[in-house]
Design an enzyme around this catalytic site. Structure first.
Site, PDB file in Angstrom:
ATOM      1  CD  GLU A   1      -3.052  -0.784   2.325  1.00  0.00           C
ATOM      2  OE1 GLU A   1      -3.970  -1.597   2.396  1.00  0.00           O
ATOM      3  OE2 GLU A   1      -2.808   0.064   3.218  1.00  0.00           O
ATOM      4  CD  GLU A   2       3.174   2.915   4.827  1.00  0.00           C
ATOM      5  OE1 GLU A   2       4.404   2.993   4.821  1.00  0.00           O
ATOM      6  OE2 GLU A   2       2.487   3.083   5.855  1.00  0.00           O
TER       7      GLU A   2
END
Lengths: 333, 333
Positions: free
Chosen positions: A212-213
């Site tokens: 996600e990051e």
């Protein structure tokens, strides 16, 4: 605190709105083979029993419809409210039900109220119940019938977070700068971190957060260390797991909402940051990662297991290097 | 869901009962260096600011007393209700306050209601708030002002349990039979187990549980393994830590309430129990303990640390054997 209702005089007709549905039972062990693993909802064939009875009072033949509930293995009763009820009718029915359960020798009484029935919270509290826990869409209230101290299980106490140590073949580590929180604007490069979702495995949560990051695909290797801290959030505690992941892709695509910048950085450069050197915990984590790189450090690797009783999947984490070496050595019974 | 209150027409006199006290601020990072460690109550010198203002409406010079609240570092607002209020007055004040906070660009609104103010739960829900969590004496409700998806931190998701491997010099292990739960009447001998109390360290909880159940004093050595499982209790997850303890006393005084029997038992006899042999997880735990006895297995030992930011004490758990060996070898930067 509960007002007794020993001689029931309330008359109810068997209207449908009184038929509070209950399709779940609650297991309430205080101790289990795993300390706390077997509390759960689910129909218990052995002991679940629906209560929907006519009670004949000692004075007159009057019909009283009790709250529908389920029993569990631990002398507990759970009422899973689903339909709206007039508060006054509900209170009368609750009092009669508790009187009934008391005669049956029941202990804990659980009432689950969906948020749509928030109008019943006050009346349940006035009957001597207290809050056990709440989730966005419901609140659970409890009551203890006997004179003894209650042995009701506690609410969830911890949140679980992860930090991800992800290193490529050039000994570069994946680091980010965050847009908010304590590190905003500090220029500190840190490992990707995150909170494990409800019901999510630590090893899967770490992989998800990295993806996600930073957009990096990775596979989980080991828990290198963990840290327990308290009063982190509304009096709750935290368990933070430092996890090692092996990258499967290398092109960074940072998430814009939370992440200011992301890059691969030489591990020495990461470790040399004044912030890391200055803070005991960061220094430990950094040194553990360096020991791991040297092949000198065994963490806890996950293996998939099922629980003994419910056959639910999950992960166990332990020192598989030492364990496997011991098993192979034959130096055991 | 919230009904706007854009042009405030309600007139309040500055009576004391409107002066909702708020003496706490809430830090709300979604990400932290440790993923989830820095949510906390506490007065934040940098940003905490009490709101108790007179708002002059555009129509008339009317005094409106807003709810007292605190700001945090993350554009959140918290209202810590302490005193009783008339629900209608409270709702009007809440609407005006939210309108005010909206103009200020605030995001999350937290309202903490002690159980004595259960009568306000319904009205807060009707304003579009939902439950965040509850503890025995209060419920916390939340609301998200912006049009964006809310990024409010999740409630606690896990309970933490321990199982204690305690062995004396004769290679006898401390085992119990429980009076309730799945093992009642089965004759299975198991390690003492328990649930860690709110705010309690794992290493201290394990020592406490052993003392409570068996009267044995012990010191904590290592976490040998841990297991995460889900939907264990009201949809919550469990982290169960298998812990090794060293006994400091040997005379058993069992606790009568929960424990049917307790004894020191040869480890081979414990391991040979059909139940242990038959269940994957118990077999693993048993084999790990046997590897530990042979000196072949390193678990995670605790060391006391403080968090970087708040200087709160806590414990970090890691493979200190490997770590210390690596540090001594000098094979590191």
């Amino acid at each position: 605190m509960l007002r007794y209702f020993s001689r029931t005089l309330v008359i109810f007709s068997k209207t449908r709105y009184l038929c509070v549905s209950a399709n779940q039972s609650l297991s309430l062990p205080r101790k289990t083979p795993f300390g706390c693993l077997s509390f759960r909802f689910g129909v218990s064939k052995a002991s679940s029993q629906s209560i929907m009875e006519n009670v004949v009072t000692e004075h007159r033949e009057q019909e009283l419809l009790l709250l529908s509930a389920s029993y569990d293995d631990f002398e507990g009763v759970i009422v899973n409210m689903k339909d709206a009820m007039d508060p006054a009718v509900f209170v009368a029915s609750l009092r009669a039900s508790i009187s009934h359960w008391r005669q049956q020798g029941k202990n804990g009484v659980w009432i689950k109220l969906p948020i749509e029935l928030a109008n019943l919270v006050e009346v349940v509290v006035k009957e001597g119940f207290w809050y056990h826990h709440a989730e966005p869409k419901y609140i659970m209230l409890v009551y203890w019938i006997p004179e003894t101290a209650n042995s009701l299980p506690v609410n969830a106490t911890h949140r679980v977070g992860i930090g991800a140590f992800v290193m490529n073949d050039k000994k570069e580590v994946l680091v980010v700068q965050e847009k908010s929180g304590k590190f905003r604007g500090t220029g500190v490069w840190k490992f990707p971190t995150g909170v494990v979702d409800e019901g999510e495995d630590i090893c899967k949560g770490a992989v998800r957060e990295v993806k996600e990051e930073t957009g990096i695909d990775a596979e989980f290797v080991e828990v290198l260390a963990f840290r327990q801290s308290h009063k982190s959030f509304f009096e709750k505690s935290d368990l933070f797991f430092l996890c090692m992941l092996r990258p499967l892709s290398f092109e960074i695509q940072k998430q814009d909402l939370e992440i200011e910048a992301a890059q691969w950085m030489p591990i020495e450069e990461y470790a040399a940051q004044p912030f890391v050197q200055r803070h005991e915990l960061f220094k430990y984590f950094s040194d553990i990662c360096l020991a791991k790189i040297d092949g000198a450090y065994a963490g806890f690797a996950p293996i998939s297991t099922t629980t003994s009783f419910s056959a639910k999947p999950g992960y166990m984490y332990f020192n598989t290097r030492d364990f496997n070496h011991h098993q192979k050595s034959g130096n055991h019974p």
